[in-house]
Design an enzyme around this catalytic site. Sequence first.
Site, PDB file in Angstrom:
ATOM      1  N   CYS A 195       0.534  14.059   7.087  1.00 53.18           N
ATOM      2  CA  CYS A 195       1.549  14.077   8.138  1.00 53.18           C
ATOM      3  C   CYS A 195       0.920  14.480   9.472  1.00 53.18           C
ATOM      4  O   CYS A 195       0.256  15.509   9.560  1.00 53.18           O
ATOM      5  CB  CYS A 195       2.665  15.046   7.780  1.00 53.18           C
ATOM      6  SG  CYS A 195       3.984  15.097   9.015  1.00 53.18           S
TER       7      CYS A 195
ATOM      8  N   HIS B 247      -2.313   6.730   2.575  1.00 50.59           N
ATOM      9  CA  HIS B 247      -1.731   5.967   3.678  1.00 50.59           C
ATOM     10  C   HIS B 247      -2.886   5.266   4.375  1.00 50.59           C
ATOM     11  O   HIS B 247      -3.781   5.920   4.922  1.00 50.59           O
ATOM     12  CB  HIS B 247      -1.006   6.913   4.633  1.00 50.59           C
ATOM     13  CG  HIS B 247      -0.245   6.208   5.708  1.00 50.59           C
ATOM     14  ND1 HIS B 247       0.987   6.636   6.145  1.00 50.59           N
ATOM     15  CD2 HIS B 247      -0.517   5.109   6.447  1.00 50.59           C
ATOM     16  CE1 HIS B 247       1.420   5.836   7.107  1.00 50.59           C
ATOM     17  NE2 HIS B 247       0.516   4.901   7.295  1.00 50.59           N
TER      18      HIS B 247
ATOM     19  N   ASN C 132      -0.227   3.266   0.345  1.00 45.56           N
ATOM     20  CA  ASN C 132       0.967   3.502   1.163  1.00 45.56           C
ATOM     21  C   ASN C 132       0.675   3.040   2.585  1.00 45.56           C
ATOM     22  O   ASN C 132      -0.464   3.005   3.013  1.00 45.56           O
ATOM     23  CB  ASN C 132       1.299   5.001   1.127  1.00 45.56           C
ATOM     24  CG  ASN C 132       2.403   5.401   2.096  1.00 45.56           C
ATOM     25  OD1 ASN C 132       2.224   6.286   2.916  1.00 45.56           O
ATOM     26  ND2 ASN C 132       3.551   4.764   2.005  1.00 45.56           N
TER      27      ASN C 132
ATOM     28  N   GLY D 237       2.975   0.571   5.642  1.00 43.99           N
ATOM     29  CA  GLY D 237       3.266  -0.780   6.086  1.00 43.99           C
ATOM     30  C   GLY D 237       3.676  -1.754   5.009  1.00 43.99           C
ATOM     31  O   GLY D 237       3.777  -2.962   5.269  1.00 43.99           O
TER      32      GLY D 237
END
Length: 328
Positions: free
Chosen positions: A93, A164, A204, A206
């Site tokens: 994050c 991600h 992860n 898109g």
Amino acid sequence: MLSHRFSVAPMMDWTDRHCRVFHRHLTRRGLLYTEMLTTGAIIHGDRVRLLGFDAVEHPVALQLGGSDPRELAAAARIGEDFGYDEINLNVGCPSDRVKDGCFGACLMAEPELVARCVDAMKRVVAVPVTVKCRIGIDDQDPEVALDALARAVVAAGCDALIVHARKAWLNGLSPKENRDIPPLDYDRVYRLKRAMPDTPVIINGGVRSIDEAKAHLAHVDGVMLGRAAYQEPWRLLAVDHEIFGGPAPHATMQNALEAMMPYIEEQLAHGTRLHAITRHFVGAFHAVPGARAFRRHLAEQGVKPGAGLDVLREAITCVGARAPAEAA
């Protein structure tokens, strides 16, 4: 672990317990995640309010934010005692609040610290401990940074990596810009999987549809959907059939919402406002005739004091049906 893994990403202020119950009515097999909760909040806060969840949500993972191994171990133990099926550490994050608290994506720069955190949690819980990360931050070389983090945490006992597939720029981009501007690099995640064949790797970032998720599964062990799952939840009706080869929980979104009625009624009886639950239904009928009328009715009537199930039932009459086969 299942032959394939499909997850609905944790999203701050979005994936609360009401959202997760809704998503569970759309897929029995997808792994659901809580919003990221800090160790301080769990250790010192109202645990029942923060961690309480409905049994129907299983399997559900608790995502933690923190960087102190002892505090993370304590929070992980509390989470396991509450019945969570997995403990996940957020190392991805990029928000300012997270960065200022010395956790989240900034921990990509400290793989050994992350490894100590994983080790501390693994020592006190029996459920899987996983890490969600980026491919790198700021000026890091993703080839070096991701490999360093992955190998450190796996050596410490990490059960799976959720990656991600874009960098996080902690200096110069806002959290919102970090969701779109850094380019996606799926191939970097594929290379990680090839380099670590025995480690479950979940991709992860898109992923916009179930068809795209299935394409990724040719290269990695699992896929995590974020905004697509929240903004267009009807897509989740295809997960159990398309990913796991089983039947969908419900034939249509209308059926799923009808199945949620007893839960909503129970929550209303305990003082929850209807809008706190139905705000998660905004995208339920995206691109279906009557979807705008559905949203408008909930927006205008669902926020009124005393709004009840009749408001949702009236909203549902505005729209047509979409079968699971259309949800890919």
